[in-house]
Write a protein that holds these residues in place. Structure first.
Motif, PDB file in Angstrom:
ATOM      1  N   VAL A  72       0.935  -1.196  -0.002  1.00  0.00           N
ATOM      2  CA  VAL A  72      -0.021   0.135   0.016  1.00  0.00           C
ATOM      3  C   VAL A  72       0.974   1.160  -0.110  1.00  0.00           C
ATOM      4  O   VAL A  72       0.701   2.138  -0.864  1.00  0.00           O
ATOM      5  CB  VAL A  72      -0.902   0.083   1.243  1.00  0.00           C
ATOM      6  N   LEU A  73       1.988   1.082   0.999  1.00  0.00           N
ATOM      7  CA  LEU A  73       2.845   2.413   0.948  1.00  0.00           C
ATOM      8  C   LEU A  73       3.604   2.737  -0.177  1.00  0.00           C
ATOM      9  O   LEU A  73       3.755   3.821  -0.614  1.00  0.00           O
ATOM     10  CB  LEU A  73       3.591   2.376   2.313  1.00  0.00           C
ATOM     11  N   SER A  74       4.077   1.605  -0.900  1.00  0.00           N
ATOM     12  CA  SER A  74       4.634   1.774  -2.095  1.00  0.00           C
ATOM     13  C   SER A  74       3.965   2.135  -3.349  1.00  0.00           C
ATOM     14  O   SER A  74       4.523   3.174  -3.866  1.00  0.00           O
ATOM     15  CB  SER A  74       5.346   0.393  -2.467  1.00  0.00           C
ATOM     16  N   TYR A  75       2.807   1.772  -3.361  1.00  0.00           N
ATOM     17  CA  TYR A  75       2.051   2.022  -4.508  1.00  0.00           C
ATOM     18  C   TYR A  75       1.410   3.780  -4.218  1.00  0.00           C
ATOM     19  O   TYR A  75       1.535   4.439  -5.228  1.00  0.00           O
ATOM     20  CB  TYR A  75       0.714   1.286  -4.419  1.00  0.00           C
ATOM     21  N   GLN A 114      -2.085   9.516  -3.943  1.00  0.00           N
ATOM     22  CA  GLN A 114      -3.387   9.024  -3.815  1.00  0.00           C
ATOM     23  C   GLN A 114      -3.864   7.940  -4.700  1.00  0.00           C
ATOM     24  O   GLN A 114      -3.518   7.913  -5.790  1.00  0.00           O
ATOM     25  CB  GLN A 114      -4.373  10.208  -3.598  1.00  0.00           C
ATOM     26  N   ALA A 115      -4.907   7.210  -4.385  1.00  0.00           N
ATOM     27  CA  ALA A 115      -5.465   6.460  -5.102  1.00  0.00           C
ATOM     28  C   ALA A 115      -6.887   5.787  -4.795  1.00  0.00           C
ATOM     29  O   ALA A 115      -7.053   5.787  -3.609  1.00  0.00           O
ATOM     30  CB  ALA A 115      -4.657   5.044  -5.085  1.00  0.00           C
ATOM     31  N   GLN A 116      -7.757   5.414  -5.631  1.00  0.00           N
ATOM     32  CA  GLN A 116      -8.992   4.756  -5.369  1.00  0.00           C
ATOM     33  C   GLN A 116      -8.950   3.451  -4.639  1.00  0.00           C
ATOM     34  O   GLN A 116      -7.630   2.550  -5.113  1.00  0.00           O
ATOM     35  CB  GLN A 116      -9.970   4.805  -6.687  1.00  0.00           C
ATOM     36  N   LEU A 117      -9.545   2.903  -3.909  1.00  0.00           N
ATOM     37  CA  LEU A 117      -9.716   1.753  -3.233  1.00  0.00           C
ATOM     38  C   LEU A 117      -9.642   0.736  -4.510  1.00  0.00           C
ATOM     39  O   LEU A 117      -8.633  -0.458  -4.135  1.00  0.00           O
ATOM     40  CB  LEU A 117     -10.825   1.675  -2.343  1.00  0.00           C
ATOM     41  N   ASP A 118     -10.381   0.641  -5.438  1.00  0.00           N
ATOM     42  CA  ASP A 118     -10.405  -0.453  -6.323  1.00  0.00           C
ATOM     43  C   ASP A 118      -9.077  -0.667  -7.180  1.00  0.00           C
ATOM     44  O   ASP A 118      -8.462  -1.573  -7.147  1.00  0.00           O
ATOM     45  CB  ASP A 118     -11.285  -0.379  -7.485  1.00  0.00           C
ATOM     46  N   ASP A 119      -8.365   0.545  -7.519  1.00  0.00           N
ATOM     47  CA  ASP A 119      -7.269   0.578  -8.221  1.00  0.00           C
ATOM     48  C   ASP A 119      -6.199  -0.014  -7.266  1.00  0.00           C
ATOM     49  O   ASP A 119      -5.232  -0.833  -7.744  1.00  0.00           O
ATOM     50  CB  ASP A 119      -6.844   2.170  -8.660  1.00  0.00           C
ATOM     51  N   PRO A 177      -7.053   1.309   8.142  1.00  0.00           N
ATOM     52  CA  PRO A 177      -7.358   1.915   9.468  1.00  0.00           C
ATOM     53  C   PRO A 177      -5.823   1.792  10.340  1.00  0.00           C
ATOM     54  O   PRO A 177      -5.536   2.779  10.904  1.00  0.00           O
ATOM     55  CB  PRO A 177      -8.133   0.931  10.050  1.00  0.00           C
ATOM     56  N   LYS A 178      -4.985   0.756  10.181  1.00  0.00           N
ATOM     57  CA  LYS A 178      -3.675   0.525  10.962  1.00  0.00           C
ATOM     58  C   LYS A 178      -2.747   1.835  10.198  1.00  0.00           C
ATOM     59  O   LYS A 178      -2.115   2.411  11.159  1.00  0.00           O
ATOM     60  CB  LYS A 178      -3.226  -0.723  10.759  1.00  0.00           C
ATOM     61  N   LEU A 179      -2.795   2.002   9.028  1.00  0.00           N
ATOM     62  CA  LEU A 179      -1.930   2.975   8.350  1.00  0.00           C
ATOM     63  C   LEU A 179      -2.559   4.362   8.865  1.00  0.00           C
ATOM     64  O   LEU A 179      -1.731   5.350   8.857  1.00  0.00           O
ATOM     65  CB  LEU A 179      -1.737   2.736   7.119  1.00  0.00           C
ATOM     66  N   GLU A 180      -3.684   4.637   9.025  1.00  0.00           N
ATOM     67  CA  GLU A 180      -4.315   5.661   9.362  1.00  0.00           C
ATOM     68  C   GLU A 180      -3.579   6.026  11.014  1.00  0.00           C
ATOM     69  O   GLU A 180      -3.426   6.992  11.621  1.00  0.00           O
ATOM     70  CB  GLU A 180      -5.709   5.889   9.492  1.00  0.00           C
ATOM     71  N   ASP A 181      -3.861   4.968  11.898  1.00  0.00           N
ATOM     72  CA  ASP A 181      -3.611   5.193  13.214  1.00  0.00           C
ATOM     73  C   ASP A 181      -1.851   5.334  13.338  1.00  0.00           C
ATOM     74  O   ASP A 181      -1.423   6.091  14.225  1.00  0.00           O
ATOM     75  CB  ASP A 181      -3.730   3.632  14.071  1.00  0.00           C
ATOM     76  N   TYR A 182      -1.207   5.066  12.249  1.00  0.00           N
ATOM     77  CA  TYR A 182       0.099   5.084  12.416  1.00  0.00           C
ATOM     78  C   TYR A 182       0.499   6.635  11.765  1.00  0.00           C
ATOM     79  O   TYR A 182       1.564   6.975  11.850  1.00  0.00           O
ATOM     80  CB  TYR A 182       0.929   4.248  11.743  1.00  0.00           C
ATOM     81  N   GLY A 183      -0.523   7.116  11.418  1.00  0.00           N
ATOM     82  CA  GLY A 183      -0.301   8.624  10.932  1.00  0.00           C
ATOM     83  C   GLY A 183       0.406   8.511   9.402  1.00  0.00           C
ATOM     84  O   GLY A 183       0.925   9.596   9.002  1.00  0.00           O
ATOM     85  N   LEU A 184       0.113   7.594   8.565  1.00  0.00           N
ATOM     86  CA  LEU A 184       0.947   7.466   7.503  1.00  0.00           C
ATOM     87  C   LEU A 184      -0.068   7.484   6.204  1.00  0.00           C
ATOM     88  O   LEU A 184       0.310   7.848   4.957  1.00  0.00           O
ATOM     89  CB  LEU A 184       1.614   6.110   7.455  1.00  0.00           C
ATOM     90  N   VAL A 185      -1.251   7.078   6.323  1.00  0.00           N
ATOM     91  CA  VAL A 185      -2.168   7.353   5.052  1.00  0.00           C
ATOM     92  C   VAL A 185      -3.566   7.752   5.814  1.00  0.00           C
ATOM     93  O   VAL A 185      -3.969   7.637   6.848  1.00  0.00           O
ATOM     94  CB  VAL A 185      -2.632   5.699   4.741  1.00  0.00           C
ATOM     95  N   ASP A 186      -4.244   8.389   4.879  1.00  0.00           N
ATOM     96  CA  ASP A 186      -5.621   8.967   5.266  1.00  0.00           C
ATOM     97  C   ASP A 186      -6.248   8.456   4.355  1.00  0.00           C
ATOM     98  O   ASP A 186      -6.359   8.212   3.103  1.00  0.00           O
ATOM     99  CB  ASP A 186      -5.676  10.703   4.824  1.00  0.00           C
TER     100      ASP A 186
END
Length: 128
Positions: A40-43, A49-54, A89-98
């Motif tokens: 996820v982070l690499s992409y 940013q990206a759409q969930l399906d992509d 949700p985990k990546l949001e908790d870590y402050g890395l992804v919204d």
């Protein structure tokens, strides 16, 4: 708590001033501990940013080592569900992804050099 998706781990949003940045290091390595989160982070690092399906299509393709257009709809749904309920949700908790549930858009929000260096090493080793 385990990293199997059974529950969310509480994470400090910012490093404590006197911990030498240890909580930031901990968040980065907790995020990178799981292959799907690394993907996820690499992409997102390359696209911001990206759409969930992509995102789900590309992750399923990397995980199966097939072209994105060969990923089945069942695999896309399985990956998307896992992303929505566990990894985003985990990546949001870590402050890395919204992750915006309304628009189903994930965005890379935090780019400390430690994360970029650790992610680059993981990408080099795994070559998604």
């Amino acid at each position: 708590m385990s990293d199997d998706g059974s529950g969310r781990e509480p994470v400090e949003e910012t490093p404590v001033a006197n911990d030498g940045g240890a909580s930031l290091v901990s968040r980065v390595f907790q995020a990178l501990r799981n292959r799907r989160r690394r993907y996820v982070l690499s992409y997102l690092r390359d696209r911001e940013q990206a759409q969930l399906d992509d995102l789900a299509i590309q992750l399923a393709a990397w995980e199966q080592d097939i072209p994105p257009d060969e990923v089945s709809s069942e695999d896309i749904e399985t990956v998307a569900t896992d992303l929505v309920h566990t990894h985003l949700p985990k990546l949001e908790d870590y402050g890395l992804v919204d992750y915006d549930r309304r628009t189903e858009t994930a965005a890379y929000t935090y780019t400390p050099s430690l994360l970029n260096e650790a992610l680059e090493l993981a990408v080099t080793i795994e070559n998604p």
